[in-house]
Write an enzyme that holds these catalytic residues in place. Structure first.
Site, mmCIF file in Angstrom:
data_model
loop_
_atom_site.group_PDB
_atom_site.id
_atom_site.type_symbol
_atom_site.label_atom_id
_atom_site.label_comp_id
_atom_site.label_asym_id
_atom_site.label_seq_id
_atom_site.Cartn_x
_atom_site.Cartn_y
_atom_site.Cartn_z
ATOM 1 N N ASP A 96 0.463 -1.252 0.574
ATOM 2 C CA ASP A 96 -0.006 -0.167 -0.041
ATOM 3 C C ASP A 96 0.798 1.105 0.110
ATOM 4 O O ASP A 96 1.857 1.417 1.261
ATOM 5 C CB ASP A 96 -1.138 0.014 1.219
ATOM 6 C CG ASP A 96 -2.140 1.181 1.424
ATOM 7 O OD1 ASP A 96 -1.977 1.810 0.117
ATOM 8 O OD2 ASP A 96 -2.946 0.958 2.330
ATOM 9 N N ALA A 97 1.282 1.377 -1.427
ATOM 10 C CA ALA A 97 1.629 2.843 -1.113
ATOM 11 C C ALA A 97 1.572 4.477 -2.051
ATOM 12 O O ALA A 97 1.887 4.987 -1.885
ATOM 13 C CB ALA A 97 3.753 2.410 -2.533
ATOM 14 N N LYS A 98 0.456 3.687 -2.838
ATOM 15 C CA LYS A 98 -0.467 5.386 -3.148
ATOM 16 C C LYS A 98 0.418 5.917 -4.602
ATOM 17 O O LYS A 98 0.212 7.328 -4.515
ATOM 18 C CB LYS A 98 -1.435 5.411 -2.215
ATOM 19 C CG LYS A 98 -2.096 4.719 -1.557
ATOM 20 C CD LYS A 98 -3.222 5.858 -0.635
ATOM 21 C CE LYS A 98 -4.381 4.475 -0.369
ATOM 22 N NZ LYS A 98 -3.859 3.633 0.817
ATOM 23 N N ARG A 99 1.477 4.991 -5.251
ATOM 24 C CA ARG A 99 2.541 5.855 -5.786
ATOM 25 C C ARG A 99 2.027 6.530 -7.155
ATOM 26 O O ARG A 99 0.928 5.777 -7.616
ATOM 27 C CB ARG A 99 3.277 5.394 -6.394
ATOM 28 C CG ARG A 99 3.962 4.528 -5.272
ATOM 29 C CD ARG A 99 5.046 5.512 -3.924
ATOM 30 N NE ARG A 99 5.999 5.480 -3.530
ATOM 31 C CZ ARG A 99 6.023 5.408 -2.121
ATOM 32 N NH1 ARG A 99 4.820 6.076 -1.589
ATOM 33 N NH2 ARG A 99 6.975 4.656 -1.430
ATOM 34 N N THR A 126 -0.403 -0.582 -4.583
ATOM 35 C CA THR A 126 -1.722 0.548 -5.202
ATOM 36 C C THR A 126 -1.089 1.823 -5.281
ATOM 37 O O THR A 126 -0.082 1.866 -5.474
ATOM 38 C CB THR A 126 -2.000 0.568 -3.864
ATOM 39 O OG1 THR A 126 -1.546 1.711 -2.881
ATOM 40 C CG2 THR A 126 -2.692 -0.169 -2.905
#
Length: 279
Positions: A96-99, A126
């Site tokens: 879960d890094a939402k890059r 993510t």
């Protein structure tokens, strides 16, 4: 020999282990609640306990990168070890890094999480599409090559998200629906499930969008944010069988006892299966 794609591996894990995804979110408050110091030693103990308790039984473990990054290189070392040990025990790891970025920078993020020789290689990551869905192309292409997955933010559980995600695109669709339609195009023809998933909050009540993307739907919001497994059919409708409900504090609050973590995960898995089967 071809690499089995993420959607196929996820579908098998969901069918055999249940659809639950457990977040590994070492908040300072959780470390304290577990009787641990808010330092690298506490982080390592917390993370190791969660992985040892759950990686052999849940479908997906989802470490939140930010809670490791705050400790610098030593925190990242703990994250690397957790990813490798969780995958070795059979869990799929969703980073879960939402890059989200463009060009070579997005390519570097893709190399970090989606290339097999990277120490942080994960089964999926993510990403945020709100620099334009096309900006995700390096990650999408890297995922295809490695058999990994990408989960794209679509309709998130935070109330602020609506001001962007519910805005109207030039053709009249909401921006979220535009992104979902892009995901459906990426997954076209994939079986039993595509490898490009959407993040759709379980707290929405009614998604108000077409979620039939032929891909997994990561559903945060169960537990501390107020949603329950019983809410899933109302939010996801006919696509509820592709939902991967994500729970963090609802499981992690039962630590540091490993048996408590397992019991919470098993109870939630049973509740989710019952809700989906009854829909």
């Amino acid at each position: 020999m071809s690499t089995e794609h993420f959607g196929a591996r996820l579908r098998r894990a969901m069918d055999t282990r249940g659809p639950l995804c457990v977040g590994i979110d070492p908040h300072a408050s959780l470390l304290t609640a577990w009787g641990l110091n808010d330092d690298v030693a506490g982080l390592e103990r917390f993370t190791r306990t969660v992985v040892e308790a759950l990686a052999d039984r849940v479908a997906v473990l989802k470490p939140q990168s930010a809670f490791f990054e705050r400790f610098g290189s030593r925190g990242i070392a703990v994250l690397e070890k957790a990813v490798q040990e969780a995958r070795a025990a059979g869990a799929l790891v969703l980073m879960d890094a939402k890059r989200g970025d463009i060009g070579s920078t997005m390519g570097a993020y893709a190399a970090t999480y989606l290339e097999k020789d990277s120490p942080l290689f994960s089964d999926a990551v993510t990403v945020s599409p709100y620099l334009g869905f096309g900006s995700l192309r390096p990650a999408l292409d890297a995922a295809v090559l490695s058999g990994a997955g990408v989960f794209v933010l679509a309709l998130t559980s935070n109330p602020e998200g609506a001001e962007v995600q519910r805005a109207t695109a030039a053709d009249g669709r909401s921006l979220a629906q535009l992104m979902l339609d892009h995901m459906a195009a990426e997954n076209e023809g994939m079986a039993p499930l595509g490898s490009v998933g959407a993040v759709v909050g379980a707290t929405l009540g009614d998604a108000g969008a077409n979620l039939a993307i032929n891909g997994p739907l990561l559903a945060p919001g169960i537990g501390a944010q107020g949603a329950t497994p019983a809410d899933l059919p109302g939010v996801f409708g006919p696509s509820v069988g592709n939902v991967v409900p994500s729970v963090s504090r609802g499981v992690l609050s039962q630590g540091p006892d490993a048996a408590g973590l397992r019991e919470a995960a098993e109870r939630l898995t049973d509740e989710i299966r019952a809700a989906v089967a009854g829909s």
